[in-house]
Design an enzyme around this catalytic site. Structure first.
Site, short mmCIF file in Angstrom:
data_model
loop_
_atom_site.label_atom_id
_atom_site.label_comp_id
_atom_site.label_asym_id
_atom_site.label_seq_id
_atom_site.Cartn_x
_atom_site.Cartn_y
_atom_site.Cartn_z
N VAL A 5 0.84 -1.20 0.00
CA VAL A 5 0.00 0.00 0.00
C VAL A 5 0.87 1.25 0.00
O VAL A 5 0.55 2.24 -0.65
CB VAL A 5 -0.96 0.00 1.22
CG1 VAL A 5 -1.76 1.29 1.29
CG2 VAL A 5 -1.89 -1.21 1.17
N CYS A 6 1.98 1.20 0.70
CA CYS A 6 2.85 2.37 0.87
C CYS A 6 3.26 3.04 -0.45
O CYS A 6 3.15 4.26 -0.56
CB CYS A 6 4.09 2.00 1.69
SG CYS A 6 3.70 1.36 3.34
#
Length: 187
Positions: free
Chosen positions: A46-47
Site C-alpha cells: 500500500v505504501c
C-alpha cells in the site's frame, strides 16, 4: 489523549532527498507548515501507492507553503535503494525521513513496538511546530493526498482567520462560518 496542539519534540534524523543524504531537524520544520506522513515500511504494498499519490500532489503542497516529510522506520540507505528500484518512488521530490530509532514515530505516537514499524499516521504541523490535524489508519487502508491537501488548506485558513471555521467538504474560496449564538440550531 489527543495530540492536537502538542508541540513536536526536538529531533534530528537522516533523510534521503534530491539524490543525497541530509539531516532534517525540528529547526527545519518550525516557521512553516509541514506534513509528516508515516507509513509502515519501504518495499511494501500500500505504501508505494500512497507515496506516489503524495508525490503527484507535492507541487500543490509546496505552492501552499508546506513541506511534506514521509517517514518510516527504515534507514536512509533503504530509502535510497527503494528510490532507485521503484518507478513510483522515483517520482518523490519530498524528503524521505529515516526513523530507525523511533524518535519521530514515538513522539507522534504511531510506533508499533511489536512489529517495529509505524502506523499509517498523517500529521499537519503549523509554523509554531504544533500538531493541528492528524489521523491514523489501519495498515491495510491507504490515504488520499487530495483530502490531505484540502485539510491542510482548511487548517491554514482557520489559522489565518481565527474567527471563522470551515464546514465539511470546504474548499478554498467556499463559504466559511462565523460561530455565533445566531447559528446555534440553524445549520
Amino acid at each position: 489523549m489527543s495530540l492536537i496542539n502538542k508541540e513536536i519534540s526536538d529531533f534530528t534524523v537522516q533523510a534521503y532527498h534530491d539524490g543525497a543524504f541530509k539531516e532534517v531537524s525540528k529547526a527545519d520544520v518550525v516557521g512553516k507548515w509541514s506534513v509528516f506522513f508515516f507509513y509502515p515500511a519501504d518495499f511494501t504494498f500500500v505504501c508505494p501507492t500512497e507515496l506516489e499519490d503524495l508525490a503527484d500532489k507535492y507541487p500543490e503542497f509546496q505552492a501552499a507553503g508546506c513541506e511534506v516529510y514521509s517517514v518510516s522506520c527504515d534507514t536512509h540507505y533503504v530509502h535510497k535503494a527503494w528510490h532507485d528500484a521503484s518507478e513510483r518512488i522515483k517520482k518523490i521530490a519530498y524528503p524521505m525521513l529515516a526513523d530507525p530509532t523511533h524518535v519521530l514515530s514515538g513522539d507522534f505516537e504511531v510506533y508499533i513496538e511489536a512489529d517495529g514499524v509505524a502506523e499509517r499516521g498523517t500529521f499537519i504541523v503549523n509554523p509554531e511546530g504544533k500538531i493541528v490535524s492528524y489521523e491514523v489508519n489501519a495498515g491495510n487502508v491507504g490515504r488520499n493526498a487530495d483530502e490531505l491537501l484540502r485539510k491542510l488548506l482548511a487548517c491554514q485558513f482557520v489559522h489565518e482567520h481565527g474567527d471563522e471555521v470551515c464546514p465539511a467538504k470546504w474548499q478554498p474560496g467556499a463559504e466559511t462560518l462565523k460561530p455565533s449564538l445566531d447559528l446555534v440550531g440553524q445549520l
